[in-house]
Design a protein around this motif. Structure first.
Motif, PDB file in Angstrom:
ATOM      1  N   SER A 190       0.765  -1.065  -0.053  1.00 30.59           N
ATOM      2  CA  SER A 190       0.012  -0.022   0.081  1.00 30.59           C
ATOM      3  C   SER A 190       0.912   1.368  -0.053  1.00 30.59           C
ATOM      4  O   SER A 190       1.837   1.374   0.683  1.00 30.59           O
ATOM      5  N   ARG A 191       0.315   2.367  -0.495  1.00 30.25           N
ATOM      6  CA  ARG A 191       0.924   3.715  -0.749  1.00 30.25           C
ATOM      7  C   ARG A 191       0.865   4.407   0.761  1.00 30.25           C
ATOM      8  O   ARG A 191       1.937   5.008   1.182  1.00 30.25           O
ATOM      9  N   GLU A 192       0.093   3.964   1.545  1.00 32.30           N
ATOM     10  CA  GLU A 192      -0.407   4.516   3.039  1.00 32.30           C
ATOM     11  C   GLU A 192       0.642   3.765   3.705  1.00 32.30           C
ATOM     12  O   GLU A 192       0.656   2.495   3.977  1.00 32.30           O
ATOM     13  N   GLU A 193       1.516   4.288   4.758  1.00 28.82           N
ATOM     14  CA  GLU A 193       2.318   3.536   5.654  1.00 28.82           C
ATOM     15  C   GLU A 193       1.448   2.801   6.417  1.00 28.82           C
ATOM     16  O   GLU A 193       1.750   1.392   6.916  1.00 28.82           O
ATOM     17  N   GLU A 194       0.490   3.267   6.994  1.00 34.48           N
ATOM     18  CA  GLU A 194      -0.548   2.418   7.589  1.00 34.48           C
ATOM     19  C   GLU A 194      -1.439   1.531   7.221  1.00 34.48           C
ATOM     20  O   GLU A 194      -2.344   0.918   7.675  1.00 34.48           O
ATOM     21  N   GLY A 195      -1.668   1.664   5.815  1.00 31.47           N
ATOM     22  CA  GLY A 195      -2.598   1.049   4.960  1.00 31.47           C
ATOM     23  C   GLY A 195      -2.518  -0.373   4.756  1.00 31.47           C
ATOM     24  O   GLY A 195      -1.416  -1.017   4.802  1.00 31.47           O
ATOM     25  N   GLU A 196      -3.263  -1.363   4.959  1.00 26.70           N
ATOM     26  CA  GLU A 196      -3.392  -2.666   4.846  1.00 26.70           C
ATOM     27  C   GLU A 196      -3.768  -3.125   3.269  1.00 26.70           C
ATOM     28  O   GLU A 196      -3.876  -4.503   3.028  1.00 26.70           O
ATOM     29  N   TYR A 197      -3.999  -2.433   2.287  1.00 26.27           N
ATOM     30  CA  TYR A 197      -4.590  -2.714   1.103  1.00 26.27           C
ATOM     31  C   TYR A 197      -3.229  -3.202   0.301  1.00 26.27           C
ATOM     32  O   TYR A 197      -2.079  -2.749   0.192  1.00 26.27           O
ATOM     33  N   ARG A 198      -3.589  -4.542   0.182  1.00 20.99           N
ATOM     34  CA  ARG A 198      -2.504  -5.169  -0.538  1.00 20.99           C
ATOM     35  C   ARG A 198      -3.209  -6.111  -1.731  1.00 20.99           C
ATOM     36  O   ARG A 198      -4.058  -6.840  -1.357  1.00 20.99           O
ATOM     37  N   ARG A 199      -2.498  -6.159  -2.847  1.00 24.72           N
ATOM     38  CA  ARG A 199      -2.967  -7.096  -3.962  1.00 24.72           C
ATOM     39  C   ARG A 199      -2.044  -8.396  -4.295  1.00 24.72           C
ATOM     40  O   ARG A 199      -0.785  -8.264  -3.916  1.00 24.72           O
ATOM     41  N   LEU A 200      -2.793  -9.437  -4.082  1.00 27.45           N
ATOM     42  CA  LEU A 200      -1.859 -10.952  -4.493  1.00 27.45           C
ATOM     43  C   LEU A 200      -2.489 -11.399  -5.715  1.00 27.45           C
ATOM     44  O   LEU A 200      -4.045 -11.581  -5.938  1.00 27.45           O
ATOM     45  N   LYS A 201      -1.884 -12.106  -6.417  1.00 27.65           N
ATOM     46  CA  LYS A 201      -2.104 -12.505  -7.738  1.00 27.65           C
ATOM     47  C   LYS A 201      -1.385 -13.646  -8.142  1.00 27.65           C
ATOM     48  O   LYS A 201      -0.105 -13.637  -8.036  1.00 27.65           O
ATOM     49  N   ILE A 202      -2.004 -14.826  -8.454  1.00 27.26           N
ATOM     50  CA  ILE A 202      -1.156 -16.107  -8.936  1.00 27.26           C
ATOM     51  C   ILE A 202      -1.794 -16.430 -10.012  1.00 27.26           C
ATOM     52  O   ILE A 202      -3.084 -16.597 -10.772  1.00 27.26           O
ATOM     53  N   LEU A 203      -0.827 -16.448 -11.349  1.00 25.40           N
ATOM     54  CA  LEU A 203      -1.269 -16.746 -12.764  1.00 25.40           C
ATOM     55  C   LEU A 203      -0.566 -18.169 -13.093  1.00 25.40           C
ATOM     56  O   LEU A 203       0.747 -18.319 -12.985  1.00 25.40           O
ATOM     57  N   LEU A 204      -1.344 -19.017 -13.474  1.00 23.59           N
ATOM     58  CA  LEU A 204      -0.950 -20.164 -13.832  1.00 23.59           C
ATOM     59  C   LEU A 204      -1.483 -20.642 -15.157  1.00 23.59           C
ATOM     60  O   LEU A 204      -2.538 -20.180 -15.622  1.00 23.59           O
ATOM     61  N   TYR A 205      -0.620 -21.402 -15.880  1.00 26.42           N
ATOM     62  CA  TYR A 205      -0.750 -21.634 -17.422  1.00 26.42           C
ATOM     63  C   TYR A 205      -0.546 -23.232 -17.455  1.00 26.42           C
ATOM     64  O   TYR A 205       0.199 -23.835 -17.256  1.00 26.42           O
ATOM     65  N   ASN A 206      -1.689 -23.804 -17.864  1.00 26.54           N
ATOM     66  CA  ASN A 206      -1.833 -25.257 -17.983  1.00 26.54           C
ATOM     67  C   ASN A 206      -2.544 -25.488 -19.527  1.00 26.54           C
ATOM     68  O   ASN A 206      -3.452 -24.925 -19.893  1.00 26.54           O
ATOM     69  N   ASN A 207      -1.718 -26.219 -20.225  1.00 21.34           N
ATOM     70  CA  ASN A 207      -2.184 -26.676 -21.602  1.00 21.34           C
ATOM     71  C   ASN A 207      -2.568 -25.397 -22.604  1.00 21.34           C
ATOM     72  O   ASN A 207      -3.597 -25.265 -23.264  1.00 21.34           O
ATOM     73  N   GLY A 208      -1.804 -24.275 -22.430  1.00 19.31           N
ATOM     74  CA  GLY A 208      -2.085 -23.181 -23.114  1.00 19.31           C
ATOM     75  C   GLY A 208      -2.903 -22.346 -22.805  1.00 19.31           C
ATOM     76  O   GLY A 208      -3.287 -21.057 -23.169  1.00 19.31           O
ATOM     77  N   SER A 209      -3.858 -22.438 -21.390  1.00 16.28           N
ATOM     78  CA  SER A 209      -4.692 -21.679 -20.939  1.00 16.28           C
ATOM     79  C   SER A 209      -4.304 -20.987 -19.750  1.00 16.28           C
ATOM     80  O   SER A 209      -3.616 -21.620 -19.029  1.00 16.28           O
TER      81      SER A 209
END
Length: 209
Positions: free
Chosen positions: A139-158
């Motif tokens: 997060s941009r804010e020091e006390e902010g809890e906003y966080r993004r998490l992403k997992i990208l999986l590629y299986n059989n071209g998809s």
């Protein structure tokens, strides 16, 4: 009894296919020697290579490259853009299998690959490595809890994505699976659900219920 035999069969198959696959992290010297400026231009790589993985499976030799673009402000270095590319090496050269890009959102201060949680392995016992990437933000804010998490999986071209957002309040949190997640083999679904729980535990990342 039949169920026990099926489990034993799958575990034996999984161990055999794991023995046929290999993956390792390339050294900086090996990465620079192999992915020369000319080859990077050919593959349309525009960001510095942060980490390079080399793997072999039934399809031959392949590479997963993680790239991060940074900005330096005084003593602070901020990653602003991410990219990854998975390529296969054949007799005629390199072939791009897939690529991805992402960048900072307005409320984020930095974004980066969580390489600790990236392991190249055959997740469903079919003899092919299943490359995936994990990354998150701060997060941009020091006390902010906003966080993004992403997992990208590629299986059989998809592509299949798992997207999570955490925050101070329950209504700020979300967890979303692509519809294609339900079509993945059961061992793969279990692996990524366990991975999410591990990340949550080790990083104090509170997942949505």
């Amino acid at each position: 009894m039949k169920r026990t035999l099926a489990i034993i069969f799958f575990l034996t198959l999984f161990q055999n296919t794991q023995a046929q696959t290999r993956a390792r992290i390339l050294s900086r010297h090996s990465t620079d020697s192999l992915f020369t400026p000319a080859l990077q231009q050919q593959l349309e790589i525009s960001y510095p290579i942060f980490r390079a993985y080399q793997y072999t499976d039934k399809g031959g030799a392949g590479y997963l490259l993680l790239m991060e673009k940074s900005e330096i402000n005084g003593r602070d270095t901020t990653v602003t853009n991410l990219a990854a590319i998975c390529i296969q090496q054949g007799q005629s050269g390199f072939k791009t299998l897939w690529k991805m890009k992402d960048l900072l959102e307005p409320e984020e201060a930095s974004i980066w690959f969580w390489s600790k949680y990236i392991q190249l392995q055959d997740l469903n016992g079919d003899g092919y490595i299943d490359p995936y990437v994990v990354y998150g933000s701060r997060s941009r804010e020091e006390e902010g809890e906003y966080r993004r998490l992403k997992i990208l999986l590629y299986n059989n071209g998809s592509k299949t994505a798992i997207r999570a957002v955490t925050g101070t309040l329950d209504e700020e949190r979300s967890l979303q699976y692509d519809k294609s997640f339900s079509t993945l083999p059961a061992p793969m679904q279990a692996y990524f659900k366990q991975l999410l729980q591990r990340i949550s535990k080790e990083t104090d990342y509170i997942l949505a219920n």
